[in-house]
Motif scaffolding. Structure first.
Motif, PDB file in Angstrom:
ATOM      1  N   TYR A 153     -10.424  -0.909  -4.907  1.00  0.00           N
ATOM      2  CA  TYR A 153     -10.351  -2.024  -3.972  1.00  0.00           C
ATOM      3  C   TYR A 153      -9.701  -3.234  -4.648  1.00  0.00           C
ATOM      4  CZ  TYR A 153     -13.687   0.501  -1.015  1.00  0.00           C
ATOM      5  OH  TYR A 153     -14.305   1.439  -0.230  1.00  0.00           O
ATOM      6  N   CYS A 196       0.845  -1.178   0.000  1.00  0.00           N
ATOM      7  CA  CYS A 196       0.000   0.000   0.000  1.00  0.00           C
ATOM      8  C   CYS A 196       0.885   1.234   0.000  1.00  0.00           C
ATOM      9  CB  CYS A 196      -0.903  -0.004   1.233  1.00  0.00           C
ATOM     10  SG  CYS A 196      -1.814   1.538   1.446  1.00  0.00           S
ATOM     11  N   LYS A 252     -11.439  -8.300   0.653  1.00  0.00           N
ATOM     12  CA  LYS A 252     -11.439  -6.981   0.008  1.00  0.00           C
ATOM     13  C   LYS A 252     -10.452  -6.081   0.752  1.00  0.00           C
ATOM     14  CE  LYS A 252     -14.842  -4.079   0.676  1.00  0.00           C
ATOM     15  NZ  LYS A 252     -16.186  -3.431   0.638  1.00  0.00           N
ATOM     16  N   TRP A 261      -9.444  -7.253  -4.649  1.00  0.00           N
ATOM     17  CA  TRP A 261     -10.201  -8.436  -4.219  1.00  0.00           C
ATOM     18  C   TRP A 261      -9.309  -9.662  -4.365  1.00  0.00           C
ATOM     19  CZ3 TRP A 261     -15.350  -8.143  -2.511  1.00  0.00           C
ATOM     20  CH2 TRP A 261     -15.958  -6.891  -2.671  1.00  0.00           C
ATOM     21  N   ASP A 307      -8.777  -2.306   1.121  1.00  0.00           N
ATOM     22  CA  ASP A 307      -9.040  -0.899   0.817  1.00  0.00           C
ATOM     23  C   ASP A 307      -7.787  -0.028   0.853  1.00  0.00           C
ATOM     24  OD1 ASP A 307      -8.457  -0.645   3.501  1.00  0.00           O
ATOM     25  OD2 ASP A 307     -10.459   0.023   4.105  1.00  0.00           O
ATOM     26  N   ARG A 349     -22.703  -3.327  -3.965  1.00  0.00           N
ATOM     27  CA  ARG A 349     -21.990  -2.378  -3.107  1.00  0.00           C
ATOM     28  C   ARG A 349     -22.907  -1.719  -2.081  1.00  0.00           C
ATOM     29  NH1 ARG A 349     -17.018  -1.582  -5.430  1.00  0.00           N
ATOM     30  NH2 ARG A 349     -16.887  -2.073  -7.663  1.00  0.00           N
ATOM     31  N   GLN A 385      -8.645  -5.906  -9.265  1.00  0.00           N
ATOM     32  CA  GLN A 385      -8.867  -4.588  -8.688  1.00  0.00           C
ATOM     33  C   GLN A 385     -10.081  -3.963  -9.349  1.00  0.00           C
ATOM     34  OE1 GLN A 385      -5.637  -1.754  -9.103  1.00  0.00           O
ATOM     35  NE2 GLN A 385      -6.306  -0.592  -7.319  1.00  0.00           N
TER      36      GLN A 385
END
Length: 281
Positions: free
Chosen positions: A49, A18, A60, A51, A62, A108, A44
């Motif tokens: 996100y 990240c 998932k 997955w 974030d 969602r 993605q």
């Protein structure tokens, strides 16, 4: 999904990072933060996100936290099964999940899953999914061919695809063994690919490959001998040249349009990530 592919995906999960824009720091996330370290697929979505499908649950990410999804027998909109075969997105940004017990689309708004209805007398044993050029979602059933998902989330069989290959086999004097394969309900449809010419390629588990032109209906069948007796594990096309390439567990083969046959590229992908990167792009 083959074990070698799982190893590659697991490696990617282990190296998942990240990037924080302000601090320019890098955080390393390991497989222990996933629901399982047996990774089957990754994608993605349009919101960023990531997955990760595993053999025990869906994850998932974030950018900071992982959210896990599992089957709950008391909730019909939970994950259909904890074994995730594939997770992917379509051009509209929908996330689709293939589990051992069905295909679902992520909602969602409710943070839940809507299941594709295959009817009462048919199991939802699906191995692959794709989106056509005009936006339709096609599913490859392990034993019963290709289905299209309609607006009501019902799976409608595309029977003409299967009939095309049977007609071809019956008109080929050397196709007796092919007919035996095509009429054998134990043969597994493993994966599929729709190329830029509108040709649908379907790989049979351990039994070769078929190509159906969705425009003309013409179908060709390539038996397992063309691939050294090995199953075709993936199919892809060069977006510039239109060259179709298939991968087995040990080699890449390119389709020759003039001779309508496959030729080994002499590039081994045994134990090499390069081959899977090339055909999975």
């Amino acid at each position: 999904m083959r074990h070698s592919e799982k190893a590659i995906c697991t490696l990617l999960a282990l190296l998942l990072t990240c990037f924080t824009a302000l601090s320019q720091t890098v955080t390393l996330y390991d497989a222990e933060q996933l629901s399982s370290n047996l990774v089957t697929s990754m994608c993605q979505d349009k919101l960023g996100y990531i997955w990760v499908g595993t053999e025990y649950g869906l994850n998932k990410f974030d950018g900071v936290h992982f959210t896990q999804y599992y089957n709950d027998d008391t909730d019909p909109r939970s994950l259909a099964d904890d074994i995730v075969r594939n997770v992917t997105t379509d051009r509209e940004g929908n996330v689709w999940v293939i589990t051992n017990l069905g295909v679902q689309r992520y909602d969602r708004r409710s943070d839940s899953f809507d299941s594709v209805d295959f009817g009462e007398n048919r199991t939802a044993n699906v191995n692959d999914i794709l989106q056509t050029g005009d936006g339709k979602i096609w599913l490859l059933h392990a034993q019963e061919g290709v289905f299209e998902v309609n607006d009501a989330m019902k799976a409608v069989p595309l029977e003409w695809i299967g009939k095309g290959i049977l007609r071809y086999a019956q008109n080929d004097k050397n196709a007796q063994n092919d007919r035996d394969v095509l009429n054998d309900r134990n043969v597994q449809n493993d994966n599929m690919y729709l190329d830029g010419r509108g040709r649908l390629w379907i790989a049979f588990r351990d039994e070769g490959l078929q190509m159906t032109d969705t425009n003309s209906g013409q179908t060709l069948y390539f038996n397992g001998k063309e691939f050294g007796g090995l199953p075709v594990v993936d199919i892809n096309e060069d977006p510039e040249s239109g060259l179709v390439t298939v991968a087995t567990n040990s080699a890449l083969l390119q389709f020759d349009e003039s001779s309508q046959t496959f030729h080994n590229t002499a590039m081994s992908i045994y134990g090499c990530m390069l081959g899977y990167t090339l055909i999975s792009a």
